[in-house]
Write a protein that holds these residues in place. Structure first.
Motif, PDB file in Angstrom:
ATOM      1  N   VAL A 255     -11.049  -3.981  -0.103  1.00 35.84           N
ATOM      2  CA  VAL A 255      -9.644  -4.399  -0.106  1.00 35.84           C
ATOM      3  C   VAL A 255      -8.874  -3.679   0.995  1.00 35.84           C
ATOM      4  O   VAL A 255      -7.994  -4.258   1.643  1.00 35.84           O
ATOM      5  CB  VAL A 255      -9.022  -4.155  -1.491  1.00 35.84           C
ATOM      6  CG1 VAL A 255      -7.515  -4.401  -1.450  1.00 35.84           C
ATOM      7  CG2 VAL A 255      -9.692  -5.032  -2.536  1.00 35.84           C
ATOM      8  N   LEU A 259      -7.063  -6.179   3.399  1.00 37.63           N
ATOM      9  CA  LEU A 259      -5.605  -6.308   3.303  1.00 37.63           C
ATOM     10  C   LEU A 259      -4.850  -5.115   3.866  1.00 37.63           C
ATOM     11  O   LEU A 259      -3.621  -5.163   3.989  1.00 37.63           O
ATOM     12  CB  LEU A 259      -5.189  -6.515   1.840  1.00 37.63           C
ATOM     13  CG  LEU A 259      -5.823  -7.721   1.127  1.00 37.63           C
ATOM     14  CD1 LEU A 259      -5.339  -7.779  -0.314  1.00 37.63           C
ATOM     15  CD2 LEU A 259      -5.497  -9.008   1.853  1.00 37.63           C
ATOM     16  N   GLN A 261      -4.591  -2.097   2.438  1.00 38.09           N
ATOM     17  CA  GLN A 261      -4.044  -1.241   1.393  1.00 38.09           C
ATOM     18  C   GLN A 261      -5.117  -0.283   0.868  1.00 38.09           C
ATOM     19  O   GLN A 261      -6.032  -0.707   0.166  1.00 38.09           O
ATOM     20  CB  GLN A 261      -3.507  -2.082   0.235  1.00 38.09           C
ATOM     21  CG  GLN A 261      -3.050  -1.277  -0.970  1.00 38.09           C
ATOM     22  CD  GLN A 261      -1.843  -0.411  -0.670  1.00 38.09           C
ATOM     23  OE1 GLN A 261      -0.849  -0.877  -0.138  1.00 38.09           O
ATOM     24  NE2 GLN A 261      -1.922   0.868  -1.008  1.00 38.09           N
ATOM     25  N   SER A 334      -2.883   1.477  -6.738  1.00 37.46           N
ATOM     26  CA  SER A 334      -2.478   0.826  -5.495  1.00 37.46           C
ATOM     27  C   SER A 334      -1.032   1.238  -5.247  1.00 37.46           C
ATOM     28  O   SER A 334      -0.131   0.811  -5.970  1.00 37.46           O
ATOM     29  CB  SER A 334      -2.601  -0.693  -5.605  1.00 37.46           C
ATOM     30  OG  SER A 334      -2.255  -1.315  -4.388  1.00 37.46           O
ATOM     31  N   ALA A 371      -2.668  -6.241  -3.445  1.00 39.41           N
ATOM     32  CA  ALA A 371      -3.972  -5.594  -3.307  1.00 39.41           C
ATOM     33  C   ALA A 371      -4.565  -5.271  -4.672  1.00 39.41           C
ATOM     34  O   ALA A 371      -5.788  -5.378  -4.872  1.00 39.41           O
ATOM     35  CB  ALA A 371      -3.831  -4.323  -2.466  1.00 39.41           C
ATOM     36  N   ARG A 374      -6.080  -8.390  -6.058  1.00 37.51           N
ATOM     37  CA  ARG A 374      -7.315  -8.726  -5.355  1.00 37.51           C
ATOM     38  C   ARG A 374      -8.462  -7.833  -5.833  1.00 37.51           C
ATOM     39  O   ARG A 374      -9.580  -8.312  -6.080  1.00 37.51           O
ATOM     40  CB  ARG A 374      -7.096  -8.551  -3.844  1.00 37.51           C
ATOM     41  CG  ARG A 374      -8.335  -8.777  -2.971  1.00 37.51           C
ATOM     42  CD  ARG A 374      -8.823 -10.194  -3.036  1.00 37.51           C
ATOM     43  NE  ARG A 374      -9.815 -10.466  -1.978  1.00 37.51           N
ATOM     44  CZ  ARG A 374     -10.643 -11.488  -1.996  1.00 37.51           C
ATOM     45  NH1 ARG A 374     -10.617 -12.362  -2.998  1.00 37.51           N
ATOM     46  NH2 ARG A 374     -11.497 -11.682  -1.001  1.00 37.51           N
TER      47      ARG A 374
END
Length: 795
Positions: A255, A259, A261, A334, A371, A374
């Protein structure tokens, strides 16, 4: 930032080849440092299954293998790999295959037919591992070309990003850039919201919002931490330079690359109570995942539960809360950590991490929740489990603010020198996903959350230049008219002085204007030099008020290298307290005179057979000064100076004004700086040396000159210059020169007296001088010396 081209083309597939894409990225400011193939060129290798393995009849270490390579009938291949076994899936090079450095042919190996070769990773050029065959997954399709199965036609891009482009440390950010450059369509992965399958959650408390203004977390229970990472994910991670660890850790890294993150997964069973973002308590320690136990500084952010610290915020997780094969519940983190709170923290502890590298440059503060969803979907897809609700805590006042930036289209032309109309500017901003309001030729742009480098109008102009293409900006050579500048006949150039000294065997040096305060005290007796506020070194803490210190340092440096003759000169500014005579060229309160100085040490000439060896002395330096000043005439007076020998130093006087000094270095400094013998130095005001009188015509006399020698006995302390001036003041116009050529002390002269002998040159341009005119002139000159200094004519 390294990534797979195949992975990028799943996000965006522009109609460009690899090399052209690399060129476009580089010219847009994302320098492609390297573009390399995943594997070298080879052909004829397929996925194969080993059906049976029998011992070779004529060799102990070889085996006879029946191999299904998808060619219909099984092949017999002789193999010596220690890990070959029945049922194994491995690459098989068929007859006719071309591998790096070898072509496969049907052959007999120790009397047994072999129709191909089972391959290791090294034989395919994938790595240096040749301990055994390259094992492939059981689901690998038999007979498929190995290049297609392993995606070996892929290429690796390595970007050398500048610190302001952290938004391109991920595939999504790079895809945005490619879209802005090419107009191709971006296809982002679908990110479904996870169905809530359990009620487990943890409260999040931001005790230090300046460190972390946004934190999202979620519990995922019932996972299988031992589940293997999918081959496709492992391949993408490895081609991005990240090794596979476990399925959950691989998901967080995936991830991050996808992305942008950075994420972390805690073992939820090891957590107690709420999750806090706070500063450390005095003496608190933390064992990191790299095995390093740290005592974090007071301004270091920590992730903690109600009992202990769990991780170093934005840098690395802790060992005691890390996941293992026995983990069944995880807490996914996150968060957005402020760049200022993370910058330098890892380096101060002697390591770095992918997370800190990104957070200290700036991560999209709007991305944590996306994130997290995901990562949840990927964990559930690979490891199973039920997702709990998302817990999010935000401190809006601590989040980065995106101030609107105003751009004027005419300003773009002024800065870039090219015409970009308002429509083109709008199109380029739309390609970057920049929100803007347009009022004619004025744009008000609000930077997106992932861009930390847009703050002023010039930042937006730089973006336009990147997207327009630096190579599309035309090269216009500067044009200007050349004219010969007027030359002041009353002034020489510094270049002419430098050439003159070089012709007299001096070497030019350039020294720092920053010097040691000790030099100022030794050579200038300067107890109040101009002190630097931020010196670059302790021995360079003040500004020089003389060139002598630097020249002596040059001499010391050359003596350390065993040179036996040193002659150096320098031109440069010195710095004194007080107002300058040229205020426009100096700092108020400080004078910055320009000077020219030189130092000579050792023999006056290189060793040779035509002249005896002689050390350079005061008179050699005096001759250099006189040559430097020509056509000006210099006078010299005894001088007391802290840098110079008391009896071998003189002030240099031109037109009645002291412009410098010349002399031998003081014995005290010769001993202190271990020079052996004393050098001679001179230092002159550069502006005064540059002056020269206008040329004036003088008629050359056709009549003979008359010479008379005058020996005058005067007081011992009377300067010869004063006596010469008195003689010249009484001389008629036809007296051309009065030159001192001898000084005598000894027998026949009183101890407190000295005899100075002058040669008087007399010549008229209109006639031959009569004896009575010559005698009258000499008598008048002698009479002036007698009246002013009680001189006596020596018989």
């Amino acid at each position: 930032m390294q990534f797979s081209e195949h992975w990028l083309r799943e996000f965006i597939d522009p109609p460009l080849g690899s090399a052209e894409l690399a060129q476009r990225l580089t010219m847009a400011g994302l320098e492609v440092e390297a573009l390399q193939a995943v594997a070298p060129a080879f052909s004829g290798v397929v996925v194969a299954r080993v059906l049976s393995v029998d011992k070779h009849p004529n060799a102990d270490k070889l085996k006879l293998c029946r191999v299904d390579a998808g060619q219909g009938e099984p092949l017999q291949i002789v193999c010596g790999a220690p890990n070959v076994a029945a049922g194994m899936i491995a690459p098989c090079a068929l007859v006719g295959a071309e591998l790096p450095g070898i072509k496969i042919k049907a052959a007999k190996v120790r009397g047994a037919e072999s129709a191909g070769m089972l391959c290791s990773a090294r034989e395919l050029g994938l790595s240096d591992d040749h301990s055994g065959l390259l094992a492939l997954p059981d689901e690998a399709p038999i007979g498929e070309d190995i290049r297609a199965y392993l995606a070996l036609d892929d290429k690796l891009f390595t970007l050398k990003l500048t610190p302001n482009r952290a938004d391109c440390l991920n595939l999504k950010g790079i895809a945005r850039e490619v879209r802005a450059l090419t107009g191709a369509r971006v296809t982002l992965p679908e990110i479904p919201h996870a169905a809530i399958g359990c009620d487990l959650r943890r409260d999040i408390i931001l005790d230090a919002p300046a460190v972390c203004p946004r934190y999202c977390g979620r519990v995922v229970s019932g996972i299988n931490a031992k589940a293997p990472t999918p081959v496709w994910m492992k391949r993408r991670l490895e081609r991005s330079g990240i090794r596979s660890i476990s399925a959950v850790v691989d998901v967080t890294n995936y991830v991050m690359l996808e992305l942008g993150q950075p994420m972390h997964a805690f073992d939820n069973a090891r957590l107690h109570g709420a999750v806090h973002v706070r500063y450390p308590a005095p003496g608190e320690t933390l064992l990191l995942l790299n095995g390093q136990t740290i005592t974090p500084a007071a301004d270091t952010g920590l992730i903690a539960d109600d009992k202990r610290a769990l991780a170093m915020a934005g840098v690395m997780g802790g060992e005691e809360s890390g996941i293992s094969d026995a983990t069944s519940e995880i807490f996914l983190e996150s968060a957005f950590f402020a760049p200022d709170a993370v910058a330098g923290k890892a380096r101060a502890l002697g390591f770095s991490s992918d997370a800190s590298y990104r957070f200290e440059r700036g991560v999209d503060f709007a991305a944590p929740r996306e994130a997290l969803e995901r990562a949840t979907w990927l964990v559930q897809s690979i490891c199973g489990g039920q997702a709990g609700p998302v817990t999010e805590t935000v401190a809006p006042e601590a989040l980065p603010q995106r101030e609107a930036v105003r751009l004027r289209v005419p300003r773009v032309k002024k800065i870039l020198g090219i015409e970009l109309d308002a429509e083109t500017v709008a199109r380029l901003f739309q390609g970057l996903d920049f929100e803007f309001k347009r009022d004619g030729e004025v744009f008000t742009v609000t930077p997106p959350s992932h861009r930390f480098d847009i703050a002023i109008e010039e930042d937006l102009i730089e973006e336009l230049a990147r997207l327009h293409g630096y190579d599309n900006i035309p090269v216009r050579l500067p044009q200007g008219s050349l004219a010969i500048l007027p030359q002041n006949e009353r002034q020489r150039t510094v270049w002419r002085l430098r050439r003159l000294l070089a012709a007299r065997d001096y070497q030019e040096v350039v020294n720092y204007s920053f010097v040691d305060a000790v030099w100022e005290q030794d050579f200038c007796a300067n107890a109040d030099p101009v002190v630097l506020a931020n010196p670059i070194a302790s021995q360079m803490g003040v500004m020089r008020s003389s060139l002598i210190g630097g020249l002596v340092a040059n001499l010391v440096s050359n003596l350390n290298r065993r040179l036996d003759r040193v002659r150096v000169f320098e031109t440069g500014r010195c710095f004194l307290r007080g107002e300058s005579s040229q205020p426009s060229q100096s700092i108020p309160g400080y004078a910055q005179p320009q000077r020219i100085g030189a130092l000579a040490w050792g023999p006056c000439a290189p060793e040779q057979w035509g002249a005896a060896k002689r050390q350079t002395d005061f008179y050699d330096a005096k001759a250099d000064v006189e040559a430097l000043l020509l056509p000006l005439t210099a006078d010299f007076e005894r001088l007391a100076h802290p840098a110079l020998h008391p009896g071998r130093a003189a002030a240099v006087i031109v037109r009645g004004k002291t412009i410098g000094l010349v002399g031998e270095l003081h014995p005290r400094w010769v001993q202190k700086y271990e020079l052996g013998t004393a050098p001679v130095v001179f230092e002159l005001d550069l502006d005064a040396v540059l002056q020269q009188p206008l040329p004036a015509y003088e008629e050359v006399s056709r009549f003979p000159a008359v010479l008379r020698d005058l020996a005058l006995v005067v007081a011992q302390d009377l300067p010869a210059r004063s006596l010469r001036d008195a003689l010249l003041s009484a001389a008629p116009a036809f007296v051309r020169e009065v030159v001192l050529f001898d000084m005598y002390q000894g027998k026949g002269i009183d101890p407190d007296k000295k005899s100075l002998a002058f040669r008087v040159v007399m010549q008229d341009t209109g006639k031959t001088l009569a004896d009575w005119e010559v005698d009258a002139a000499v008598a008048g000159m002698v009479d002036a010396a007698v009246r002013k200094f009680a001189a006596k004519l020596r018989s």
